[in-house]
Motif scaffolding. Structure first.
Motif, PDB file in Angstrom:
ATOM      1  N   GLU A   8       0.870  -1.176   0.000  1.00 23.46           N
ATOM      2  CA  GLU A   8       0.000   0.000   0.000  1.00 23.46           C
ATOM      3  C   GLU A   8       0.909   1.228   0.000  1.00 23.46           C
ATOM      4  OE1 GLU A   8      -3.062   2.059   3.211  1.00 23.46           O
ATOM      5  OE2 GLU A   8      -2.486  -0.027   3.440  1.00 23.46           O
ATOM      6  N   THR A   9       0.570   2.225  -0.818  1.00 24.42           N
ATOM      7  CA  THR A   9       1.363   3.449  -0.851  1.00 24.42           C
ATOM      8  C   THR A   9       0.574   4.580  -0.207  1.00 24.42           C
ATOM      9  OG1 THR A   9       0.560   4.036  -3.066  1.00 24.42           O
ATOM     10  CG2 THR A   9       2.608   2.763  -2.939  1.00 24.42           C
ATOM     11  N   ASN A  10       1.301   5.459   0.459  1.00 28.39           N
ATOM     12  CA  ASN A  10       0.673   6.590   1.145  1.00 28.39           C
ATOM     13  C   ASN A  10       1.411   7.869   0.803  1.00 28.39           C
ATOM     14  OD1 ASN A  10      -1.236   5.089   2.881  1.00 28.39           O
ATOM     15  ND2 ASN A  10       0.635   4.213   3.697  1.00 28.39           N
ATOM     16  N   GLY A  11       0.684   8.976   0.741  1.00 27.24           N
ATOM     17  CA  GLY A  11       1.307  10.274   0.496  1.00 27.24           C
ATOM     18  C   GLY A  11       1.950  10.341  -0.868  1.00 27.24           C
TER      19      GLY A  11
ATOM     20  N   THR B 298       5.649   5.998  -3.976  1.00 30.26           N
ATOM     21  CA  THR B 298       5.202   4.962  -4.898  1.00 30.26           C
ATOM     22  C   THR B 298       5.973   3.679  -4.591  1.00 30.26           C
ATOM     23  OG1 THR B 298       6.858   5.544  -6.564  1.00 30.26           O
ATOM     24  CG2 THR B 298       4.681   6.588  -6.761  1.00 30.26           C
ATOM     25  N   LEU B 299       5.388   2.561  -4.925  1.00 27.51           N
ATOM     26  CA  LEU B 299       6.065   1.269  -4.833  1.00 27.51           C
ATOM     27  C   LEU B 299       6.842   1.084  -6.124  1.00 27.51           C
ATOM     28  CD1 LEU B 299       6.499  -1.640  -3.692  1.00 27.51           C
ATOM     29  CD2 LEU B 299       4.391  -2.261  -4.902  1.00 27.51           C
ATOM     30  N   VAL B 300       8.134   0.762  -6.012  1.00 34.20           N
ATOM     31  CA  VAL B 300       8.963   0.542  -7.188  1.00 34.20           C
ATOM     32  C   VAL B 300       9.566  -0.861  -7.086  1.00 34.20           C
ATOM     33  CG1 VAL B 300      10.865   1.396  -8.608  1.00 34.20           C
ATOM     34  CG2 VAL B 300       9.538   2.997  -7.216  1.00 34.20           C
ATOM     35  N   VAL B 301       9.454  -1.628  -8.184  1.00 35.40           N
ATOM     36  CA  VAL B 301      10.013  -2.975  -8.240  1.00 35.40           C
ATOM     37  C   VAL B 301      10.939  -3.040  -9.444  1.00 35.40           C
ATOM     38  CG1 VAL B 301       9.517  -5.444  -8.405  1.00 35.40           C
ATOM     39  CG2 VAL B 301       7.915  -3.929  -7.210  1.00 35.40           C
ATOM     40  N   LYS B 302      12.189  -3.419  -9.196  1.00 37.16           N
ATOM     41  CA  LYS B 302      13.184  -3.534 -10.260  1.00 37.16           C
ATOM     42  C   LYS B 302      13.777  -4.933 -10.195  1.00 37.16           C
ATOM     43  CE  LYS B 302      17.426  -1.382 -12.031  1.00 37.16           C
ATOM     44  NZ  LYS B 302      16.992  -1.268 -13.414  1.00 37.16           N
ATOM     45  N   ILE B 303      13.703  -5.657 -11.298  1.00 28.52           N
ATOM     46  CA  ILE B 303      14.235  -7.010 -11.380  1.00 28.52           C
ATOM     47  C   ILE B 303      15.526  -6.957 -12.177  1.00 28.52           C
ATOM     48  CG2 ILE B 303      13.811  -9.377 -12.142  1.00 28.52           C
ATOM     49  CD1 ILE B 303      10.768  -8.700 -11.858  1.00 28.52           C
ATOM     50  N   GLY B 304      16.656  -7.144 -11.466  1.00 23.67           N
ATOM     51  CA  GLY B 304      17.969  -7.093 -12.114  1.00 23.67           C
ATOM     52  C   GLY B 304      18.178  -5.775 -12.827  1.00 23.67           C
ATOM     53  N   SER B 305      18.611  -5.849 -14.080  1.00 26.63           N
ATOM     54  CA  SER B 305      18.857  -4.634 -14.855  1.00 26.63           C
ATOM     55  C   SER B 305      17.651  -4.225 -15.697  1.00 26.63           C
ATOM     56  CB  SER B 305      20.089  -4.823 -15.743  1.00 26.63           C
ATOM     57  OG  SER B 305      19.870  -5.910 -16.627  1.00 26.63           O
TER      58      SER B 305
ATOM     59  N   THR C  61       6.748   1.103 -11.537  1.00 29.07           N
ATOM     60  CA  THR C  61       6.248   1.933 -10.448  1.00 29.07           C
ATOM     61  C   THR C  61       4.746   1.736 -10.291  1.00 29.07           C
ATOM     62  OG1 THR C  61       7.959   3.550 -10.951  1.00 29.07           O
ATOM     63  CG2 THR C  61       6.130   4.303  -9.609  1.00 29.07           C
ATOM     64  N   PHE C  62       4.295   1.667  -9.032  1.00 33.46           N
ATOM     65  CA  PHE C  62       2.881   1.450  -8.730  1.00 33.46           C
ATOM     66  C   PHE C  62       2.439   2.400  -7.627  1.00 33.46           C
ATOM     67  CE2 PHE C  62       4.882  -2.491  -9.994  1.00 33.46           C
ATOM     68  CZ  PHE C  62       4.058  -2.942 -11.007  1.00 33.46           C
ATOM     69  N   THR C  63       1.221   2.915  -7.756  1.00 35.00           N
ATOM     70  CA  THR C  63       0.585   3.698  -6.701  1.00 35.00           C
ATOM     71  C   THR C  63      -0.666   2.936  -6.303  1.00 35.00           C
ATOM     72  OG1 THR C  63       1.418   5.744  -7.643  1.00 35.00           O
ATOM     73  CG2 THR C  63      -0.415   5.932  -6.101  1.00 35.00           C
ATOM     74  N   GLN C  64      -0.748   2.576  -5.026  1.00 34.61           N
ATOM     75  CA  GLN C  64      -1.858   1.770  -4.531  1.00 34.61           C
ATOM     76  C   GLN C  64      -2.335   2.345  -3.212  1.00 34.61           C
ATOM     77  OE1 GLN C  64       0.125  -2.272  -6.258  1.00 34.61           O
ATOM     78  NE2 GLN C  64      -0.195  -2.159  -4.103  1.00 34.61           N
ATOM     79  N   THR C  65      -3.507   2.960  -3.206  1.00 30.80           N
ATOM     80  CA  THR C  65      -4.002   3.567  -1.983  1.00 30.80           C
ATOM     81  C   THR C  65      -4.606   2.536  -1.034  1.00 30.80           C
ATOM     82  OG1 THR C  65      -6.109   4.056  -3.056  1.00 30.80           O
ATOM     83  CG2 THR C  65      -4.419   5.797  -3.060  1.00 30.80           C
ATOM     84  N   GLU C  66      -4.777   1.301  -1.509  1.00 34.04           N
ATOM     85  CA  GLU C  66      -5.264   0.206  -0.670  1.00 34.04           C
ATOM     86  C   GLU C  66      -4.260  -0.930  -0.734  1.00 34.04           C
ATOM     87  OE1 GLU C  66      -9.066  -0.986  -2.138  1.00 34.04           O
ATOM     88  OE2 GLU C  66     -10.051   0.857  -1.528  1.00 34.04           O
ATOM     89  N   CYS C  67      -4.341  -1.840   0.199  1.00 36.48           N
ATOM     90  CA  CYS C  67      -3.467  -3.015   0.227  1.00 36.48           C
ATOM     91  C   CYS C  67      -3.838  -3.909  -0.957  1.00 36.48           C
ATOM     92  CB  CYS C  67      -3.653  -3.751   1.551  1.00 36.48           C
ATOM     93  SG  CYS C  67      -2.730  -5.272   1.673  1.00 36.48           S
TER      94      CYS C  67
ATOM     95  N   SER D 192       4.627   6.843   2.876  1.00 32.43           N
ATOM     96  CA  SER D 192       5.399   5.628   3.065  1.00 32.43           C
ATOM     97  C   SER D 192       4.893   4.562   2.105  1.00 32.43           C
ATOM     98  CB  SER D 192       5.253   5.122   4.502  1.00 32.43           C
ATOM     99  OG  SER D 192       3.904   4.764   4.758  1.00 32.43           O
ATOM    100  N   VAL D 193       5.641   3.496   2.022  1.00 30.39           N
ATOM    101  CA  VAL D 193       5.215   2.301   1.308  1.00 30.39           C
ATOM    102  C   VAL D 193       5.174   1.187   2.338  1.00 30.39           C
ATOM    103  CG1 VAL D 193       5.786   0.607  -0.461  1.00 30.39           C
ATOM    104  CG2 VAL D 193       6.194   3.032  -0.889  1.00 30.39           C
ATOM    105  N   LYS D 194       4.012   0.583   2.511  1.00 31.46           N
ATOM    106  CA  LYS D 194       3.856  -0.522   3.442  1.00 31.46           C
ATOM    107  C   LYS D 194       3.856  -1.815   2.627  1.00 31.46           C
ATOM    108  CE  LYS D 194       1.079   2.147   6.682  1.00 31.46           C
ATOM    109  NZ  LYS D 194      -0.239   2.279   7.309  1.00 31.46           N
ATOM    110  N   VAL D 195       4.894  -2.620   2.800  1.00 32.85           N
ATOM    111  CA  VAL D 195       4.993  -3.895   2.094  1.00 32.85           C
ATOM    112  C   VAL D 195       4.548  -4.985   3.061  1.00 32.85           C
ATOM    113  CG1 VAL D 195       6.513  -5.511   0.902  1.00 32.85           C
ATOM    114  CG2 VAL D 195       6.887  -3.050   0.666  1.00 32.85           C
ATOM    115  N   TYR D 196       3.445  -5.655   2.724  1.00 30.56           N
ATOM    116  CA  TYR D 196       2.891  -6.685   3.586  1.00 30.56           C
ATOM    117  C   TYR D 196       3.477  -8.059   3.273  1.00 30.56           C
ATOM    118  CZ  TYR D 196      -0.466  -3.092   4.759  1.00 30.56           C
ATOM    119  OH  TYR D 196      -1.041  -1.925   5.183  1.00 30.56           O
TER     120      TYR D 196
END
Length: 172
Positions: A48-51, A54-61, A66-72, A111-115
């Motif tokens: 879940e992202t707040n404020g 953003t959630l960022v996921v990078k796999i290797g190179s 990027t993701f914005t998620q106001t809910e879990c 913040s980014v809350k990673v569950y």
């Protein structure tokens, strides 16, 4: 895990391929690092992202996603790699914040809350939640569990996103 500090794409690019126990990696990166095996599969991150974060996921190179998620919610990212590869999960800034030319600081609100995070390679037979996971407990016992994983008795009284009987329930 709650990630309050942002990590820039440049900082992540500077650590890609380095040993994660290296002190320079620990200084440059504030987030989660794990490894996926060679081959194809999916990385799954429930967050879940707040404020302004953003959630960022990078796999290797590969290009960071990027993701914005106001809910879990859970995002899945497909991958294909030739050798075991690190996955970087971290907090970035929203495009709106960056477009305004605001300086990115560690004191920005949000913040980014990673569950939960996990991966599934194509060679795995089944991708099952562990018996102790909140989702599995909710499916087995038909109980209600909020995204923080703490079981509640009865119906939820606070607004939020819950799992009941294996389904997502939103209480307003």
């Amino acid at each position: 895990m709650i990630i309050n500090s942002i990590t820039t794409d440049e900082a992540v690019s500077s650590i890609v391929g380095k040993d994660i126990s290296d002190a320079s990696v620990k200084d440059a990166f504030k987030g989660i690092i794990f490894m996926v095996p060679a081959g194809s599969g999916n990385v799954s991150v429930t967050a879940e992202t707040n404020g302004s974060k953003t959630l960022v996921v990078k796999i290797g190179s590969q290009e960071a996603q990027t993701f914005t998620q106001t809910e879990c919610e859970t995002v899945k990212i497909a991958y294909t790699v030739d050798e075991p590869t690190y996955v970087y999960v971290y907090a970035g800034e929203t495009e709106a914040t960056l477009a305004k030319g605001m300086e990115v600081t560690e004191t920005e609100e949000g913040s980014v809350k990673v569950y939960r995070y996990k991966w599934k390679s194509q060679s795995q037979q089944a991708w099952k939640a562990s018996p102790s996971s909140p989702l599995q407990r909710a499916k087995e016992a038909n109980t209600t569990i909020p995204c923080d994983g703490q079981r509640i008795t009865g119906k939820p009284t606070k607004s939020g996103v819950y799992i009941n009987g294996g389904r997502k329930v939103v209480v307003k």
